[in-house]
Design a protein around this motif. Sequence first.
Motif, PDB file in Angstrom:
ATOM      1  N   ARG A  81      44.572 -35.769 -56.268  1.00  0.00           N
ATOM      2  CA  ARG A  81      44.865 -34.614 -57.127  1.00  0.00           C
ATOM      3  C   ARG A  81      45.717 -35.010 -58.329  1.00  0.00           C
ATOM      4  O   ARG A  81      46.090 -34.164 -59.126  1.00  0.00           O
ATOM      5  N   CYS A  82      46.070 -36.272 -58.409  1.00  0.00           N
ATOM      6  CA  CYS A  82      47.022 -36.706 -59.433  1.00  0.00           C
ATOM      7  C   CYS A  82      46.321 -36.863 -60.773  1.00  0.00           C
ATOM      8  O   CYS A  82      45.288 -37.531 -60.864  1.00  0.00           O
ATOM      9  N   PRO A  83      46.870 -36.264 -61.823  1.00  0.00           N
ATOM     10  CA  PRO A  83      46.215 -36.385 -63.128  1.00  0.00           C
ATOM     11  C   PRO A  83      46.342 -37.774 -63.758  1.00  0.00           C
ATOM     12  O   PRO A  83      45.626 -38.081 -64.706  1.00  0.00           O
ATOM     13  N   VAL A  96      52.160 -22.510 -54.255  1.00  0.00           N
ATOM     14  CA  VAL A  96      52.296 -22.379 -55.713  1.00  0.00           C
ATOM     15  C   VAL A  96      51.182 -23.057 -56.485  1.00  0.00           C
ATOM     16  O   VAL A  96      50.720 -22.525 -57.495  1.00  0.00           O
ATOM     17  N   THR A  97      50.736 -24.212 -56.015  1.00  0.00           N
ATOM     18  CA  THR A  97      49.700 -24.909 -56.781  1.00  0.00           C
ATOM     19  C   THR A  97      48.383 -24.128 -56.724  1.00  0.00           C
ATOM     20  O   THR A  97      47.658 -24.037 -57.713  1.00  0.00           O
ATOM     21  N   ILE A  98      48.089 -23.544 -55.561  1.00  0.00           N
ATOM     22  CA  ILE A  98      46.866 -22.749 -55.428  1.00  0.00           C
ATOM     23  C   ILE A  98      47.056 -21.411 -56.148  1.00  0.00           C
ATOM     24  O   ILE A  98      46.136 -20.899 -56.787  1.00  0.00           O
ATOM     25  N   GLN A  99      48.273 -20.872 -56.069  1.00  0.00           N
ATOM     26  CA  GLN A  99      48.574 -19.643 -56.796  1.00  0.00           C
ATOM     27  C   GLN A  99      48.273 -19.813 -58.280  1.00  0.00           C
ATOM     28  O   GLN A  99      47.669 -18.947 -58.909  1.00  0.00           O
ATOM     29  N   ALA A 100      48.680 -20.963 -58.823  1.00  0.00           N
ATOM     30  CA  ALA A 100      48.448 -21.211 -60.247  1.00  0.00           C
ATOM     31  C   ALA A 100      46.953 -21.213 -60.545  1.00  0.00           C
ATOM     32  O   ALA A 100      46.508 -20.674 -61.565  1.00  0.00           O
ATOM     33  N   LEU A 143      47.163 -28.197 -60.839  1.00  0.00           N
ATOM     34  CA  LEU A 143      46.546 -29.256 -60.041  1.00  0.00           C
ATOM     35  C   LEU A 143      45.148 -28.847 -59.631  1.00  0.00           C
ATOM     36  O   LEU A 143      44.920 -27.714 -59.250  1.00  0.00           O
ATOM     37  N   ARG A 144      44.243 -29.802 -59.650  1.00  0.00           N
ATOM     38  CA  ARG A 144      42.914 -29.532 -59.144  1.00  0.00           C
ATOM     39  C   ARG A 144      42.926 -29.624 -57.624  1.00  0.00           C
ATOM     40  O   ARG A 144      43.742 -30.333 -57.044  1.00  0.00           O
ATOM     41  N   GLY A 145      42.013 -28.927 -56.999  1.00  0.00           N
ATOM     42  CA  GLY A 145      41.773 -29.113 -55.578  1.00  0.00           C
ATOM     43  C   GLY A 145      42.917 -28.692 -54.687  1.00  0.00           C
ATOM     44  O   GLY A 145      43.845 -28.027 -55.116  1.00  0.00           O
TER      45      GLY A 145
END
Lengths: 344, 339
Positions: B288-290, A203-207, B269-271
């Motif tokens: 990856r934490c903002p 999901v995080t990469i999907q976003a 999230l980045r990366g």
Amino acid sequence: MKPVSYRDPSLTDNAAQPLLSVSDLSVYFRAGRKSSNRVVDNVTFDVARGETVGLVGESGSGKTVTGLSLLGLLPEGIAWTEGQIGFDGKDIGKMSESEMRRLRGRHISMIFQEPMTALDPVFTIGEQLTETLRTHFPMSKREARERAITALEDVGIPLPHKRVEEYPHHLSGGMRQRAMIAIALACEPDLLIADEPTTALDVTIQAQIIDLIMKIVSDRNTALIFISHNLGVVSQVCDRMITMYAGQVVEDSVTDEVLEQPLHPYSSGLLASVPRKSVSSSRLPSIPGRVPSPDAMPPGCRFEPRCTFAQAGCEAAQVLHRRADGRVVRCHRHDQLTLKGALT
Amino acid sequence: MSTPLLSVKDMRITFHVNGGRDQLHAVDGVSFDLASGESLGIIGESGSGKSTIARAVLSLLRITRGEITMEGKTIVTPQSPGKPGNYGVQIIFQDPHAALNPRSKIIRSLVEPLEIQGKGNASSRRDMALEMLAKVGINRALADRYPHELSGGQKQRINIARALLLRPKILVADEATAALDVSIQADILNLYKDLQDEFGLSFIVITHDLAVASYVSDRIAVMYLGRFVELGPSATLATKSAHPYTRALMSAEPEALPRRLQKQDRLVLRGEIPSPVTPPSGCRFRTRCPIATDLCAAEAPPWREMSPGHYSACHFAEEVMAGKPLDGSDKPQNLESVK
């Protein structure tokens, strides 16, 4: 580096005319020596320049086959089409293979669910990008390489000058998907067909990938056909949503309208069966039965055997109704039913 | 407090990679309990270690540290691995087709585990199998079919029936609905609930789909790089999450809603998830934490109870729980030094 002008002067750029116009497209697959199955049945829809259209439905609904047929990528000798696919005023169905090759990757591109199978494992990312570019544009190798680095940079791949030298297996799943998007968009096509591009991703990469696709198509005014079974993703990405069932279009409306008030019982059933974070404990409504197989299609409405609203008249074949509000639906009860949407 | 049905204590599972030169702790110090009749969801990205936990609970691989107990009895330790299938835990996998022998009729696949366990005789085994098919909603006429004649949803029901035939106390579902269409998925999720009611079955539901986890689970554990970062009641995690990673996962999942109701402040999230061979120092999520600070690089956050039954491993759990914005708008200035 600034992008060169990719605008093809041969394109008409006629705003009144849709970029893609599919009418009565049917796709047949050979089944046995003398018989064939019609897996896509009289599909009709238009896509305007810059428009984002979702193609949704369960497995076996014909969405991927529809997408492949737009690019002439169906297996030859096994599958054939009927009907017209007009792209910028020209009929794709009548094009020769060499004409198709000039169109593919240049004016219409496709990205797939599994980047590992779509990328060639024995060529570097750079080689695959420059091949696409040099096929369609007169460019030196060096120029194409620079362009390739820019293309990778555009899709957010870090250290693009290093990545061009790497092979697909060096990259993570999300990076591979970005590389495939870079290749598909290298020539700035007018239409991008994305077949479940985020289904295999977290999901995080999907976003991240959704944001990337949305940004690029809106920056470049690229039309998008987004094939997905994930209604959440489609509701984010697409202006319009076409629901397919058993090879037919059953509904074609503005996405928000379908979500608020679907017109076809199948669209409504799909929406209801999605589990939601906010709702728990109650039973999930599901659609009874299963998609009919292409060699045993119900003679009338194809959804009738699974439809809770079926009544007399549903055993007849259903036509697409074009309503006054512009919405299109294949159900003769469309103005009698008030169906549940995403909010009800 | 009564003894939990299943208890996993400080479990570590190590793989040797790169030709044995490097150690990879796929699961690194995970503890949890599962009560009878309870359903625990484990969510996380690929590579977080959730499927490794499933396999360890089944004794399909050896643990390198910690122990697993069932009803107070130690069944798995690094020195004495448990015997798979022998202590009331069964599993269903993601690909329903791959889990069935294509050359065996359905009934054959169903009675085989009973034969291995020496239950009943040939005719009683067949009866048990047919009865179980009915319980999972499969017409018994399908028992003499081959897997390729059935749909994905039917095959997954058969896998569930086979798992249940040995009367497990716990059923582990490892992405068991990920390959199914939504309407079929809805059927299977409903079936989980029915089975829970009928057999008092406990579930461990491993999924990357938050909505699925919230729908079927009483509690959810969120995993990142081999560790739990948050654990708590499903409703609490959905509304009052105390870890930025959970918040990011919740935010990343698109809901099928009209545009006007979609979240505008989606946190992307980045990366990507870092390599578990060389996890970041301190908090593993910090890269990856903002809202990461120097503290996050220096010290691993302790596992703290935020409210009864709700745990989080974040130095800033209180603030995250109170709704601290995660877009970095109030990010401290020293972020560069932690990267």
